[in-house]
Every structure is written in structure tokens, then in C-alpha cells.
Design a protein around this motif. Structure first.
Motif, PDB file in Angstrom:
ATOM      1  N   ALA A 195       0.877  -1.173   0.000  1.00  0.00           N
ATOM      2  CA  ALA A 195       0.000   0.000   0.000  1.00  0.00           C
ATOM      3  C   ALA A 195       0.912   1.220   0.000  1.00  0.00           C
ATOM      4  N   ALA A 196       1.521   1.467  -1.159  1.00  0.00           N
ATOM      5  CA  ALA A 196       2.470   2.572  -1.287  1.00  0.00           C
ATOM      6  C   ALA A 196       1.790   3.889  -0.936  1.00  0.00           C
ATOM      7  N   ASN A 197       2.544   4.794  -0.322  1.00  0.00           N
ATOM      8  CA  ASN A 197       1.978   6.076   0.080  1.00  0.00           C
ATOM      9  C   ASN A 197       3.039   7.158   0.064  1.00  0.00           C
ATOM     10  N   MET A 198       2.597   8.400  -0.099  1.00  0.00           N
ATOM     11  CA  MET A 198       3.531   9.521  -0.134  1.00  0.00           C
ATOM     12  C   MET A 198       2.828  10.793   0.317  1.00  0.00           C
ATOM     13  N   VAL A 199       3.406  11.462   1.305  1.00  0.00           N
ATOM     14  CA  VAL A 199       2.899  12.755   1.762  1.00  0.00           C
ATOM     15  C   VAL A 199       3.426  13.825   0.819  1.00  0.00           C
ATOM     16  N   SER A 200       2.539  14.662   0.298  1.00  0.00           N
ATOM     17  CA  SER A 200       2.948  15.667  -0.677  1.00  0.00           C
ATOM     18  C   SER A 200       3.119  17.054  -0.070  1.00  0.00           C
ATOM     19  N   ILE A 201       2.310  17.387   0.927  1.00  0.00           N
ATOM     20  CA  ILE A 201       2.382  18.715   1.517  1.00  0.00           C
ATOM     21  C   ILE A 201       1.869  18.669   2.950  1.00  0.00           C
ATOM     22  N   VAL A 202       2.487  19.443   3.818  1.00  0.00           N
ATOM     23  CA  VAL A 202       2.051  19.573   5.213  1.00  0.00           C
ATOM     24  C   VAL A 202       1.877  21.061   5.491  1.00  0.00           C
ATOM     25  N   ALA A 240      -1.702  16.993   6.543  1.00  0.00           N
ATOM     26  CA  ALA A 240      -0.722  16.392   5.642  1.00  0.00           C
ATOM     27  C   ALA A 240      -1.480  15.686   4.519  1.00  0.00           C
ATOM     28  N   GLU A 241      -1.407  16.237   3.335  1.00  0.00           N
ATOM     29  CA  GLU A 241      -2.083  15.629   2.188  1.00  0.00           C
ATOM     30  C   GLU A 241      -1.205  14.510   1.633  1.00  0.00           C
ATOM     31  N   PHE A 242      -1.831  13.383   1.298  1.00  0.00           N
ATOM     32  CA  PHE A 242      -1.046  12.247   0.824  1.00  0.00           C
ATOM     33  C   PHE A 242      -1.773  11.507  -0.293  1.00  0.00           C
ATOM     34  N   SER A 243      -0.995  10.752  -1.052  1.00  0.00           N
ATOM     35  CA  SER A 243      -1.541   9.840  -2.050  1.00  0.00           C
ATOM     36  C   SER A 243      -1.207   8.423  -1.608  1.00  0.00           C
ATOM     37  N   PHE A 244      -1.987   7.458  -2.064  1.00  0.00           N
ATOM     38  CA  PHE A 244      -1.704   6.067  -1.719  1.00  0.00           C
ATOM     39  C   PHE A 244      -2.271   5.142  -2.779  1.00  0.00           C
ATOM     40  N   SER A 245      -1.804   3.919  -2.744  1.00  0.00           N
ATOM     41  CA  SER A 245      -2.265   2.911  -3.690  1.00  0.00           C
ATOM     42  C   SER A 245      -2.696   1.670  -2.930  1.00  0.00           C
ATOM     43  N   LEU A 246      -3.795   1.085  -3.377  1.00  0.00           N
ATOM     44  CA  LEU A 246      -4.261  -0.168  -2.776  1.00  0.00           C
ATOM     45  C   LEU A 246      -4.032  -1.332  -3.727  1.00  0.00           C
ATOM     46  N   GLY A 247      -3.139  -1.124  -4.708  1.00  0.00           N
ATOM     47  CA  GLY A 247      -2.789  -2.186  -5.639  1.00  0.00           C
ATOM     48  C   GLY A 247      -3.738  -2.267  -6.812  1.00  0.00           C
ATOM     49  N   GLU A 248      -3.345  -3.053  -7.802  1.00  0.00           N
ATOM     50  CA  GLU A 248      -4.173  -3.303  -8.973  1.00  0.00           C
ATOM     51  C   GLU A 248      -4.607  -2.002  -9.650  1.00  0.00           C
ATOM     52  N   GLY A 301      -5.782  11.169   0.307  1.00  0.00           N
ATOM     53  CA  GLY A 301      -6.425  11.423   1.593  1.00  0.00           C
ATOM     54  C   GLY A 301      -5.665  12.510   2.324  1.00  0.00           C
ATOM     55  N   VAL A 302      -6.018  12.726   3.577  1.00  0.00           N
ATOM     56  CA  VAL A 302      -5.329  13.739   4.385  1.00  0.00           C
ATOM     57  C   VAL A 302      -5.245  13.252   5.825  1.00  0.00           C
ATOM     58  N   PHE A 303      -4.101  13.524   6.434  1.00  0.00           N
ATOM     59  CA  PHE A 303      -3.854  13.221   7.840  1.00  0.00           C
ATOM     60  C   PHE A 303      -3.907  14.534   8.606  1.00  0.00           C
ATOM     61  N   LEU A 304      -4.774  14.598   9.608  1.00  0.00           N
ATOM     62  CA  LEU A 304      -4.929  15.794  10.439  1.00  0.00           C
ATOM     63  C   LEU A 304      -4.384  15.531  11.831  1.00  0.00           C
ATOM     64  N   PHE A 305      -3.645  16.494  12.369  1.00  0.00           N
ATOM     65  CA  PHE A 305      -3.058  16.302  13.702  1.00  0.00           C
ATOM     66  C   PHE A 305      -2.758  17.643  14.349  1.00  0.00           C
TER      67      PHE A 305
END
Length: 202
Positions: free
Chosen positions: A61-68, A184-192, A198-202
């Protein structure tokens, strides 16, 4: 994160709870933190969250944060226009964390974790809350586990929940997170070939 002491690189002690604090004094301390440190926290938490997703789905489940960036009520409302699935928990030492993604993506995680047929276009609104908590509680905990393993800092979660959501909860969610929160805005992959965001809030 480290500093040089006597020619030897050593990890600098840092209490991650400052990033999640809700008191006036600790918010002031948070505002003086280096942006790179805040981004390190965000990237680490997102990585840990998706490490657990990957284990549940038995595929990367590859993921990458693009901006915080800072996040107020208006920003939270904007995110809730795009993402209608919320996974959140409070931190025992103060503050909170929250993950937002589309209901379809959240349901795809749930379906994969439970061994169901792919139903990526279905919302989580009709899911049993206990089932949602069973799936996403470990994912939320994966974020804090990563930070513990990587930096030796313990952040204990409580009150984890997952639910369908909408813009009407923006003010309540911002209050839940506390003033001075970040996104923190991020992208991710669930395969196929399934790529999402999505976004992570903290």
C-alpha cells in the motif's frame, strides 16, 4: 533527527506530544518547531498507518505525503467536501489524530481485511461501527507504533473510531483536533492500479 555531539551523531530527544498539544503554552512551543520536524512526524505516522493496511490486504500500500500545512476550520471543511470517511483517535497525553479518505477507499480496505469481494464504490455508512473499529483501530495504532520504533517516542491512543462523515462536522472535528492543527495531504495505492488520496490531520 539527530545532532552532532563531540563529533558523534546522536538522536536528539524530542517529545512528539508537543505536536499534538492543545494547551496555549504548548501550542506556542509547537509554532516554534522546525517545519521539517512537523513533516517528519506526519510522514512517519502516514507510513505506519499504511504499513498496517498493507499487512491486512497482503499487498503493498504505497503512500507519499505531498504537503504539510496549517489547518483551520475552513480547511477541514474543504477536506470533508472531498473525503467522507473519518478514522480518528485521541492521544492520552493530549491532542488527537485523524485520517480522511473517500468512503469507497475506506470500504475497499475493510473488504480486503475481511476477505470480502471488492466493493470499492460502496460507502462505509452501512458498515457496523464495531467492524470499522476492528479494522481501523490497528491502522491508527500503526502510525504511533512507527514513531515509537523509529524515534523511541510513545503516543498512546484512546477512543479510536471510524465513521462516515461530511462537511457538517467540520467545526466539531477542528475542535476535536485542537487549535493550531496541521494537515498532511497524501496519495496512496491499494494495488491493482487503484490510486487514491487522503489527508492526515493532527
Amino acid at each position: 533527527i539527530g545532532r552532532c555531539v563531540g563529533g558523534a551523531a546522536k538522536r536528539a530527544p524530542f517529545n512528539w506530544s508537543i505536536l499534538l498539544a492543545t494547551t496555549y503554552e504548548d501550542r506556542a512551543r509547537r509554532n516554534t518547531l522546525n517545519q521539517a520536524l512537523i513533516e517528519t512526524f506526519a510522514r512517519g505516522y502516514v507510513t505506519g498507518f499504511f504499513d498496517v493496511v498493507s499487512a491486512m490486504l497482503a499487498r503493498p500500500a504505497a503512500n507519499m505525503v505531498s504537503i504539510v500545512k496549517p489547518s483551520g476550520t475552513a480547511e477541514v471543511a474543504g477536506y470533508l467536501e472531498k473525503y467522507n470517511a473519518l478514522m480518528r483517535a485521541q492521544i492520552e497525553s493530549g491532542g488527537a489524530v485523524a485520517m480522511l479518505m473517500t468512503g469507497g477507499d475506506a470500504n475497499k480496505v475493510v473488504a480486503g481485511a475481511l476477505g470480502e469481494a471488492d466493493t470499492s464504490d460502496v460507502s462505509i455508512a452501512g458498515r457496523d461501527p464495531a467492524t470499522l473499529r476492528e479494522v481501523f483501530d490497528p491502522c491508527l495504532g500503526g502510525g504511533t507504533s512507527y514513531l515509537k520504533e523509529k524515534y523511541g517516542q510513545v503516543l498512546a491512543l484512546k477512543g479510536a473510531e471510524a465513521l462516515a462523515c461530511g462537511p457538517d462536522i467540520a467545526a466539531g472535528l477542528h475542535q476535536y483536533l485542537g487549535a493550531g492543527s496541521s494537515a498532511a495531504e497524501f496519495s496512496f495505492s491499494l494495488g491493482e492500479g487503484h490510486d487514491a488520496a487522503g489527508v492526515f490531520l493532527f
